[in-house]
Enzyme design. Structure first.
Site, PDB file in Angstrom:
ATOM      1  N   GLN A  31      11.980 -33.381  25.056  1.00 14.29           N
ATOM      2  CA  GLN A  31      12.415 -34.659  24.478  1.00 14.29           C
ATOM      3  C   GLN A  31      11.537 -35.816  24.985  1.00 14.29           C
ATOM      4  O   GLN A  31      10.809 -35.675  25.963  1.00 14.29           O
ATOM      5  CB  GLN A  31      13.879 -34.934  24.866  1.00 14.29           C
ATOM      6  CG  GLN A  31      14.204 -34.738  26.341  1.00 14.29           C
ATOM      7  CD  GLN A  31      15.599 -34.177  26.586  1.00 14.29           C
ATOM      8  OE1 GLN A  31      16.520 -34.301  25.765  1.00 14.29           O
ATOM      9  NE2 GLN A  31      15.774 -33.540  27.742  1.00 14.29           N
ATOM     10  N   GLU A 106      20.650 -27.368  33.734  1.00 14.43           N
ATOM     11  CA  GLU A 106      19.960 -28.433  32.978  1.00 14.43           C
ATOM     12  C   GLU A 106      18.643 -27.859  32.467  1.00 14.43           C
ATOM     13  O   GLU A 106      17.839 -27.329  33.245  1.00 14.43           O
ATOM     14  CB  GLU A 106      19.724 -29.631  33.902  1.00 14.43           C
ATOM     15  CG  GLU A 106      18.696 -30.645  33.405  1.00 14.43           C
ATOM     16  CD  GLU A 106      19.010 -31.261  32.048  1.00 14.43           C
ATOM     17  OE1 GLU A 106      20.053 -31.946  31.939  1.00 14.43           O
ATOM     18  OE2 GLU A 106      18.212 -31.039  31.104  1.00 14.43           O
ATOM     19  N   GLY A 138      21.723 -23.753  29.001  1.00 17.61           N
ATOM     20  CA  GLY A 138      23.142 -23.510  29.266  1.00 17.61           C
ATOM     21  C   GLY A 138      23.750 -22.484  28.335  1.00 17.61           C
ATOM     22  O   GLY A 138      24.682 -21.763  28.691  1.00 17.61           O
ATOM     23  N   ASP A 155      28.016 -31.569  29.625  1.00 16.24           N
ATOM     24  CA  ASP A 155      27.575 -32.961  29.652  1.00 16.24           C
ATOM     25  C   ASP A 155      26.229 -33.019  28.926  1.00 16.24           C
ATOM     26  O   ASP A 155      25.177 -33.239  29.519  1.00 16.24           O
ATOM     27  CB  ASP A 155      27.439 -33.412  31.112  1.00 16.24           C
ATOM     28  CG  ASP A 155      26.937 -34.834  31.232  1.00 16.24           C
ATOM     29  OD1 ASP A 155      26.643 -35.250  32.383  1.00 16.24           O
ATOM     30  OD2 ASP A 155      26.827 -35.524  30.202  1.00 16.24           O
ATOM     31  N   PRO A 162      17.772 -28.751  21.760  1.00 13.89           N
ATOM     32  CA  PRO A 162      18.354 -27.639  22.531  1.00 13.89           C
ATOM     33  C   PRO A 162      19.871 -27.723  22.656  1.00 13.89           C
ATOM     34  O   PRO A 162      20.517 -26.761  23.046  1.00 13.89           O
ATOM     35  CB  PRO A 162      17.687 -27.764  23.898  1.00 13.89           C
ATOM     36  CG  PRO A 162      17.237 -29.183  23.996  1.00 13.89           C
ATOM     37  CD  PRO A 162      16.910 -29.599  22.588  1.00 13.89           C
TER      38      PRO A 162
HETATM   39  N1  SAM Z   1      26.041 -38.353  29.377  1.00  8.76           N
HETATM   40  C1  SAM Z   1      25.096 -38.106  28.329  1.00  8.76           C
HETATM   41  C2  SAM Z   1      25.755 -38.082  26.982  1.00  8.76           C
HETATM   42  O1  SAM Z   1      26.960 -37.950  26.887  1.00  8.76           O
HETATM   43  O2  SAM Z   1      25.017 -38.230  25.997  1.00  8.76           O
HETATM   44  C3  SAM Z   1      24.387 -36.820  28.593  1.00  8.76           C
HETATM   45  C4  SAM Z   1      23.630 -36.888  29.868  1.00  8.76           C
HETATM   46  S1  SAM Z   1      22.529 -35.644  30.268  1.00  8.76           S
HETATM   47  C5  SAM Z   1      21.081 -36.578  30.437  1.00  8.76           C
HETATM   48  C6  SAM Z   1      22.294 -34.675  28.814  1.00  8.76           C
HETATM   49  C7  SAM Z   1      21.416 -33.503  29.167  1.00  8.76           C
HETATM   50  O3  SAM Z   1      21.676 -32.360  28.379  1.00  8.76           O
HETATM   51  C8  SAM Z   1      19.906 -33.757  28.972  1.00  8.76           C
HETATM   52  O4  SAM Z   1      19.314 -33.912  30.230  1.00  8.76           O
HETATM   53  C9  SAM Z   1      19.395 -32.526  28.236  1.00  8.76           C
HETATM   54  O5  SAM Z   1      18.137 -32.078  28.707  1.00  8.76           O
HETATM   55  C10 SAM Z   1      20.510 -31.541  28.512  1.00  8.76           C
HETATM   56  N2  SAM Z   1      20.592 -30.403  27.578  1.00  8.76           N
HETATM   57  C11 SAM Z   1      20.541 -30.430  26.225  1.00  8.76           C
HETATM   58  N3  SAM Z   1      20.668 -29.176  25.727  1.00  8.76           N
HETATM   59  C12 SAM Z   1      20.803 -28.337  26.810  1.00  8.76           C
HETATM   60  C13 SAM Z   1      20.979 -26.929  26.954  1.00  8.76           C
HETATM   61  N4  SAM Z   1      21.036 -26.115  25.873  1.00  8.76           N
HETATM   62  N5  SAM Z   1      21.110 -26.420  28.204  1.00  8.76           N
HETATM   63  C14 SAM Z   1      21.048 -27.231  29.292  1.00  8.76           C
HETATM   64  N6  SAM Z   1      20.867 -28.584  29.230  1.00  8.76           N
HETATM   65  C15 SAM Z   1      20.753 -29.119  27.988  1.00  8.76           C
END
Ligand code: SAM
Length: 288
Positions: A31, A106, A138, A155, A162
């Protein structure tokens, strides 16, 4: 000259923040990642143009996502957090004395690195000895797990890239299998005002994967238009059981979550109740 950041939600709606400085920008394998220093919300983490968290209001979302499910479980010891690379949800999970292990899954290592560098107050828990940081997808991690965790929290970013699979019913079913005993699952389930079909689809997928599912909500100033939903799925206690959330709820150093707020968060506006109760549209129907 003034500099403004606009988060565009659709062709007719967005959120604007006046920016002091762009502190960091990079393209990760997953991203576009940026850190902005803003006048109204302090530092803001942005992924693919969408605000993820901010110094000023991060506590609302992280406390809601962590404490409602953790207090629903009678004694959570092993917790998985999917996404959450900024560390805010992990920080809140660690406030529960029963928690012995937290696995953060993550997918993007850079989010963790940037959170450590620019958001120390949010990412502080990532170095706790109870935390294991697992840079992985995840979806795959949950598919491998069987009866391993007491609580699983999602989260994630919005259902793009992804994260798309994290909003699918087969992921929710896999999460139910990854839980043990009276396991509890919770996920951020988007904005029932701006993308109602997404919220309803996630809620129904969780409701079909757990004996009990409830949607709850809170207001997050930097998300969409404040109204943000979460869905909890439980193999054990009801988050509205009289014994929940228990006396510890008002002893934690929280700034949003309280025992009273725990219960109030499940009092939904009538239009949201009607959304959840509406007959399912045929496949491919529904907007947003
Ligand atoms: N609090 C935020 C929200 O509600 O939008 C989310 C915070 S956190 C930064 C979101 C995270 O999800 C990102 O760092 C992203 O890389 C991660 N992410 C997205 N898809 C994922 C997956 N399949 N497995 C693990 N992490 C993932």
């Amino acid at each position: 000259m003034e500099l403004w950041f606009t988060e565009v939600h659709n062709k007719d709606f967005g959120l604007c923040l006046r920016v002091k400085e762009t502190l960091h920008r990079e393209t990760t394998p997953y991203q576009e990642l940026a850190v902005l220093d803003t006048f109204e919300f302090g530092r803001v983490l942005v992924l693919d143009g969408i605000i993820q968290t901010s110094d000023r209001d991060e506590f609302v979302y992280h406390e809601l996502l962590a404490h409602v499910p953790l207090f629903t479980h009678p004694a959570p010891r092993r917790v998985m957090v999917i996404g959450g690379g900024d560390g805010g949800t992990v920080r809140e999970v660690l406030r529960h004395p029963s928690v012995e292990e937290v696995e953060l899954v993550e997918i993007d290592r850079q989010v963790i690195e940037v959170a450590r560098r620019f958001f120390p107050a949010i990412s502080q828990g990532l170095d706790d000895p109870r935390v294991r940081v697992n840079v992985a997808d995840g979806i795959l991690r949950v598919a491998q797990a069987r009866s391993e965790f007491d609580v699983i929290l999602v989260d994630s970013t919005d259902p793009v890239g992804p994260a798309v699979g994290l909003f699918h019913e087969d992921f929710y079913a896999a999460a139910a299998r990854a839980l043990r005993g009276e396991g509890v699952f919770a996920a951020q389930t988007e904005c029932p005002w701006l993308t109602p079909a997404t919220t309803v689809k996630a809620y129904r997928g969780i409701a079909r994967s757990f004996p009990l599912a409830r949607l709850y909500a809170g207001w997050v100033p930097t998300y969409a238009n404040w109204a943000w939903s979460f869905t909890v799925g439980s193999r054990g206690r009801d988050p509205l059981d009289p014994a929940v959330p228990g006396p510890l709820a008002d002893q934690l150093p929280t700034r949003y979550y309280t025992a009273a707020l725990h219960r109030a968060a499940f009092a939904l506006p009538r239009f949201v109740e009607q959304l959840l109760a509406a007959p399912e549209s045929p496949p491919g129907g529904g907007k947003g």
